[in-house]
Enzyme design. Sequence first.
Site, mmCIF file in Angstrom:
data_model
loop_
_atom_site.group_PDB
_atom_site.id
_atom_site.type_symbol
_atom_site.label_atom_id
_atom_site.label_comp_id
_atom_site.label_asym_id
_atom_site.label_seq_id
_atom_site.Cartn_x
_atom_site.Cartn_y
_atom_site.Cartn_z
ATOM 1 C CD GLU A 53 5.065 -2.990 -14.122
ATOM 2 O OE1 GLU A 53 3.901 -3.007 -13.700
ATOM 3 O OE2 GLU A 53 5.760 -4.004 -14.291
ATOM 4 C CD GLU A 99 4.139 -3.647 -8.892
ATOM 5 O OE1 GLU A 99 5.046 -3.069 -8.242
ATOM 6 O OE2 GLU A 99 3.852 -3.335 -10.061
HETATM 7 C C1 LIG Z 1 -2.791 -8.441 -12.986
HETATM 8 C C2 LIG Z 1 -1.469 -8.045 -13.468
HETATM 9 C C3 LIG Z 1 -0.841 -6.907 -12.768
HETATM 10 C C4 LIG Z 1 0.509 -6.677 -13.264
HETATM 11 C C5 LIG Z 1 1.390 -5.730 -12.593
HETATM 12 C C6 LIG Z 1 0.866 -4.553 -11.911
HETATM 13 C C7 LIG Z 1 0.635 -4.612 -10.580
HETATM 14 C C8 LIG Z 1 0.214 -3.426 -9.851
HETATM 15 O O1 LIG Z 1 0.241 -2.305 -10.336
HETATM 16 S S1 LIG Z 1 -0.339 -3.705 -8.281
HETATM 17 C C9 LIG Z 1 -0.779 -2.093 -7.697
HETATM 18 C C10 LIG Z 1 0.397 -1.306 -7.288
HETATM 19 N N1 LIG Z 1 -0.023 -0.046 -6.695
HETATM 20 C C11 LIG Z 1 -0.191 0.130 -5.406
HETATM 21 O O2 LIG Z 1 -0.004 -0.755 -4.601
HETATM 22 C C12 LIG Z 1 -0.673 1.493 -4.964
HETATM 23 C C13 LIG Z 1 -1.947 1.410 -4.196
HETATM 24 N N2 LIG Z 1 -2.380 2.712 -3.737
HETATM 25 C C14 LIG Z 1 -1.850 3.314 -2.646
HETATM 26 O O3 LIG Z 1 -0.963 2.838 -1.995
HETATM 27 C C15 LIG Z 1 -2.452 4.631 -2.246
HETATM 28 O O4 LIG Z 1 -3.691 4.759 -2.879
HETATM 29 C C16 LIG Z 1 -1.565 5.841 -2.623
HETATM 30 C C17 LIG Z 1 -0.331 5.868 -1.726
HETATM 31 C C18 LIG Z 1 -1.157 5.823 -4.068
HETATM 32 C C19 LIG Z 1 -2.367 7.161 -2.389
HETATM 33 O O5 LIG Z 1 -2.876 7.213 -1.091
HETATM 34 P P1 LIG Z 1 -3.991 8.292 -0.720
HETATM 35 O O6 LIG Z 1 -3.567 9.636 -1.212
HETATM 36 O O7 LIG Z 1 -4.271 8.155 0.718
HETATM 37 O O8 LIG Z 1 -5.242 7.912 -1.609
HETATM 38 P P2 LIG Z 1 -6.233 6.678 -1.381
HETATM 39 O O9 LIG Z 1 -5.482 5.486 -0.956
HETATM 40 O O10 LIG Z 1 -7.368 7.110 -0.525
HETATM 41 O O11 LIG Z 1 -6.740 6.412 -2.889
HETATM 42 C C20 LIG Z 1 -7.861 7.075 -3.451
HETATM 43 C C21 LIG Z 1 -8.752 6.031 -4.056
HETATM 44 O O12 LIG Z 1 -8.037 5.363 -5.086
HETATM 45 C C22 LIG Z 1 -8.070 3.955 -4.842
HETATM 46 N N3 LIG Z 1 -6.834 3.339 -5.367
HETATM 47 C C23 LIG Z 1 -5.586 3.797 -5.242
HETATM 48 N N4 LIG Z 1 -4.732 2.961 -5.863
HETATM 49 C C24 LIG Z 1 -5.477 1.956 -6.362
HETATM 50 C C25 LIG Z 1 -5.173 0.775 -7.105
HETATM 51 N N5 LIG Z 1 -3.924 0.468 -7.498
HETATM 52 N N6 LIG Z 1 -6.183 -0.051 -7.435
HETATM 53 C C26 LIG Z 1 -7.453 0.236 -7.104
HETATM 54 N N7 LIG Z 1 -7.809 1.351 -6.402
HETATM 55 C C27 LIG Z 1 -6.831 2.186 -6.046
HETATM 56 C C28 LIG Z 1 -8.183 3.842 -3.352
HETATM 57 O O13 LIG Z 1 -8.633 2.569 -2.980
HETATM 58 C C29 LIG Z 1 -9.175 4.940 -3.066
HETATM 59 O O14 LIG Z 1 -10.441 4.494 -3.437
HETATM 60 P P3 LIG Z 1 -11.699 4.663 -2.434
HETATM 61 O O15 LIG Z 1 -11.295 3.986 -1.147
HETATM 62 O O16 LIG Z 1 -12.844 4.022 -3.126
HETATM 63 O O17 LIG Z 1 -11.847 6.150 -2.252
#
Ligand SMILES: CCCCC/C=C/C(=O)SCCNC(=O)CCNC(=O)[C@H](O)C(C)(C)COP(=O)(O)OP(=O)(O)OC[C@H]1O[C@@H](n2cnc3c(N)ncnc32)[C@H](O)[C@@H]1OP(=O)(O)O
Length: 259
Positions: A113, A133
């Site tokens: 976004e 999402e």
């Molecule tokens: C409140 C109003 C919101 C309005 C609208 C917006 C909504 C959103 O954006 S909701 C979020 C949408 N995004 C996702 O669902 C993506 C989430 N992430 C993933 O699916 C995966 O991380 C990946 C596919 C992007 C990458 O996978 P991989 O390479 O295996 O890496 P990790 O999963 O190990 O990620 C490393 C590290 O980063 C943290 N992380 C990743 N994305 C997020 C996130 N969106 N929020 C918080 N943290 C995130 C992940 O948890 C890992 O952290 P640690 O476990 O502490 O190492």
Amino acid sequence: MEFETIEVKKEGTLAWLILNRPDKLNALNLKLLEELYQAVKNFDSDNDVRVIIITGKGKAFCAGADITQFTELTPVNAWKFAKRGREVMDFIESIGKPTIAMINGYALGGGLELALACDIRVASEEAQLGLPEINLGIYPGYGGTQRLTRIVGKGKALEMMMTGDRIPARDAERYGLVNSVYPSADLEKETRKLAEKISEKSPVALSLIKEIVNRGIDSSLLTGLSMESLGWGTIFSTEDKKEGVDAFLKKRKPNFKGI
Ligand SMILES: CCCCC/C=C/C(=O)SCCNC(=O)CCNC(=O)[C@H](O)C(C)(C)COP(=O)(O)OP(=O)(O)OC[C@H]1O[C@@H](n2cnc3c(N)ncnc32)[C@H](O)[C@@H]1OP(=O)(O)O
């Protein structure tokens, strides 16, 4: 000004804004959102800056809103967080200066976004884009439902929002979601080249183009065309118009000053 969650730098007339939470794939928490807003505001009011490039540090552009914040959000705070994020994206879209999202990796959810609020998107071959999402039982809240639909059309936008699938950069290019795709080794060089080309154009004309395109797309064709003609009257009062025409006639390179 010092920031914690982003890095900023200026290179001549180009300004770089780098999301800097690489261990969390640059997920947008409230702090990052506010710093992003402040940095764009600073660059917008800096007369030396002509083009703003937004990118991410590490393997992601931005993996979306910080999901860890969701567990504690009351409905009222969820609304406030979504509203504030949307305001920041609206602000980025509304500024008079050209913006480029340099998508170096994942651009998901709020991260996509953010890229959609920029004027131009360029991506590395490894980048993946999506609105996942739906997998969290929610839907895009930083403008994605509207901006993605306007860019790729209703069918593809609904498919992306309803499946939550991640799209490889080359497919995103075919859908018109990104302008160009480069091998990651060339991404920065090609983005800089594009930004430098745009930075040599008249800032007044660039600003009017943005305003007329962004306002026009939500208006009737007649209203959009009318804004275009009115803008034409305005542009004829500028020094940049005189400079551009004079440079052409004298077979020299124009030097636009934004006045
Ligand atoms: C409140 C109003 C919101 C309005 C609208 C917006 C909504 C959103 O954006 S909701 C979020 C949408 N995004 C996702 O669902 C993506 C989430 N992430 C993933 O699916 C995966 O991380 C990946 C596919 C992007 C990458 O996978 P991989 O390479 O295996 O890496 P990790 O999963 O190990 O990620 C490393 C590290 O980063 C943290 N992380 C990743 N994305 C997020 C996130 N969106 N929020 C918080 N943290 C995130 C992940 O948890 C890992 O952290 P640690 O476990 O502490 O190492």
